[in-house]
Design an enzyme around this catalytic site. Structure first.
Site, short mmCIF file in Angstrom:
data_model
loop_
_atom_site.label_atom_id
_atom_site.label_comp_id
_atom_site.label_asym_id
_atom_site.label_seq_id
_atom_site.Cartn_x
_atom_site.Cartn_y
_atom_site.Cartn_z
N ARG A 1 0.83 -1.21 0.00
CA ARG A 1 0.00 0.00 0.00
C ARG A 1 0.86 1.26 0.00
NH1 ARG A 1 -5.28 -0.89 0.06
NH2 ARG A 1 -6.11 -2.77 1.01
N ASP B 1 -13.63 -4.03 -4.03
CA ASP B 1 -14.63 -3.08 -3.54
C ASP B 1 -15.51 -2.50 -4.64
OD1 ASP B 1 -13.30 -3.48 -1.16
OD2 ASP B 1 -12.10 -1.66 -1.33
N ARG C 1 -31.43 -18.12 15.06
CA ARG C 1 -30.54 -17.04 15.47
C ARG C 1 -30.52 -15.90 14.45
NH1 ARG C 1 -25.38 -20.87 16.94
NH2 ARG C 1 -25.78 -21.03 19.19
N MET D 1 -16.48 -7.02 3.31
CA MET D 1 -15.55 -5.93 2.97
C MET D 1 -16.19 -4.93 2.00
SD MET D 1 -11.75 -7.51 2.55
CE MET D 1 -10.67 -7.73 3.97
N ARG E 1 -10.86 -12.05 -0.51
CA ARG E 1 -9.83 -11.58 -1.45
C ARG E 1 -8.95 -12.70 -1.97
NH1 ARG E 1 -7.23 -6.35 1.25
NH2 ARG E 1 -5.35 -7.59 1.09
O1 F6P Z 1 -9.65 -2.42 -0.82
C1 F6P Z 1 -9.79 -3.78 -0.65
C2 F6P Z 1 -9.91 -4.11 0.78
O2 F6P Z 1 -9.99 -5.50 0.86
C3 F6P Z 1 -11.07 -3.44 1.51
O3 F6P Z 1 -12.29 -4.07 1.25
C4 F6P Z 1 -10.60 -3.54 2.94
O4 F6P Z 1 -11.15 -2.52 3.72
C5 F6P Z 1 -9.12 -3.36 2.81
O5 F6P Z 1 -8.77 -3.72 1.51
C6 F6P Z 1 -8.29 -4.15 3.75
O6 F6P Z 1 -6.98 -3.72 3.60
P1 F6P Z 1 -5.67 -4.41 4.14
O7 F6P Z 1 -5.32 -5.51 3.20
O8 F6P Z 1 -4.65 -3.31 4.07
O9 F6P Z 1 -5.95 -4.90 5.50
#
Ligand code: F6P
Length: 362
Positions: free
Chosen positions: A75, A136, A171, A178, A285
């Protein structure tokens, strides 16, 4: 401009289909356009550190179905990069390395942050083309993004599975999905999986309204409910989630667990039904991309190679219906595509009586 040598990097959170996109760009520039291609490791960090790997037909083979990214990702942003103890603007180093690598163009596969960084590099004089990827689906000016379809399927299947256990135990099951600040994934999976309540960041929710809709289900003989909640959905009134006077502590790095846990506990109190929480997290992911994402990545990658061959840079290769479109990068950077409240998915949810957390007079 004559593009002979292309670099590829993947930035931001990984998403299924990235390898399919790397493969498509690489194969098309090599075989169709006779160019050379290299990979840059770990996103913009690798560009600043000068970490380059060669890519050829052999290294691009066998990666279509693999999740993640063979190049690695990060990032890191070139203009605000942590170097030891300090955070430094490394744009100039990135530019130098781009030239040291003898690149004529750089393909950045990224999400929101990746597009902002790519646009900065464009302004610094690099020839940049981007591909939209993120689970996202929140990149502006493209119909969809690489990875969204796979994550949507994973989240949908999870809701399917949660149904039987919620039903058996009578329940509430709250499932956190995400999506960063956009509700696409939650709304899509909520519709596809038949969730009873869907909470997205675009619609701050009313706790009592949700509890009442769950009570009504119970009175109607359905003693279980599935609540699909986006990781960054919030109540209209934060005090609704306070437990023993304290508000939940939330940190994105801990998957926004505080708010969702407080929501689960408060729903249990208000409905007197047992409630459980499931955070899908990184399962959404990881793993192999769907057929849709493989095709999308291949289409966008091939169109990217065409743009490079035509000497067109400073653009994002957008998905537009069955075709593609080249959108000026500066129009994409810094924008975020959230769910418009007049979107057909919202209207469909309302029309079938799905609870969206607040009364909808749209
Ligand atoms: O942008 C993709 C994403 O998976 C989001 O949905 C989530 O908030 C974020 O990345 C999580 O980021 P990291 O991998 O930095 O924890």
């Amino acid at each position: 401009m004559n593009v002979r040598r292309v670099g590829i990097l993947t930035a931001g959170g990984d998403s299924p289909g990235l390898n399919a996109a790397i493969r498509a760009v690489g194969k098309a520039v090599i075989t169709r356009h006779g160019m050379h291609v290299v990979g840059i490791r770990d996103g913009f960090r690798g560009l600043v550190d000068g970490r380059v790997v060669s890519l050829d037909s052999d290294s691009l083979a066998g990666i279509l179905t693999r999740g993640g990214t063979i190049l690695g990702t990060s990032r890191d942003k070139p203009h605000r990069m942590e170097m030891g103890e300090r955070t430094i603007d490394m744009t100039e180093r990135a530019r130098e390395n781009y030239h040291n690598m003898h690149l004529d163009a750089l393909v950045c596969m990224g999400g929101g942050g990746g597009h902002a960084s790519a646009n900065r590099l464009l302004k610094a004089g690099l020839n940049v083309v981007t591909l939209p990827k993120t689970i996202d689906n929140d990149i502006a000016l493209t119909d969809t993004t690489i990875g969204f379809d796979t994550a949507l399927s994973v989240a949908t299947e999870s809701i399917d599975r949660l149904h039987s256990t919620a039903h058996s135990h009578h329940r509430i099951i709250v499932v956190q999905i995400m999506g960063h600040n956009a509700g696409w994934l939650t709304l899509g999976a909520g519709l596809a999986g038949g969730a009873d309540v869907v909470l997205i960041p675009e619609l701050p929710y009313d706790l009592e309204f949700i509890a009442e809709s769950i009570r009504q289900r119970s009175l109607g003989g359905r003693g279980f409910s599935i609540v699909a909640v986006s990781e960054s959905a919030k109540p209209h009134n934060p005090d609704d989630l306070s437990i023993d006077g304290a508000l939940p502590i939330d940190e994105p790095t801990f998957e926004y667990a505080g708010t969702t846990l407080a929501l689960t506990r408060r729903l249990e109190e208000l409905t007197r039904l047992e409630a459980r929480l499931t955070i899908l997290g990184y399962l959404q992911r990881g793993g192999t991309p769907s057929a849709f994402d493989r095709v999308l990545a291949t289409r966008l990658g091939a169109a990217c190679a065409d743009a490079l061959a035509n000497g067109t840079t400073g653009v994002m290769v957008a998905a537009r219906g069955e075709s593609t479109d080249l959108v000026p990068l500066h129009q994409v950077a810094g924008q975020r595509k959230t769910v418009p409240l007049d979107h057909p998915w919202v209207a469909a949810a309302r029309d079938i009586g799905l609870c969206l957390g607040v009364p909808l007079d749209l």
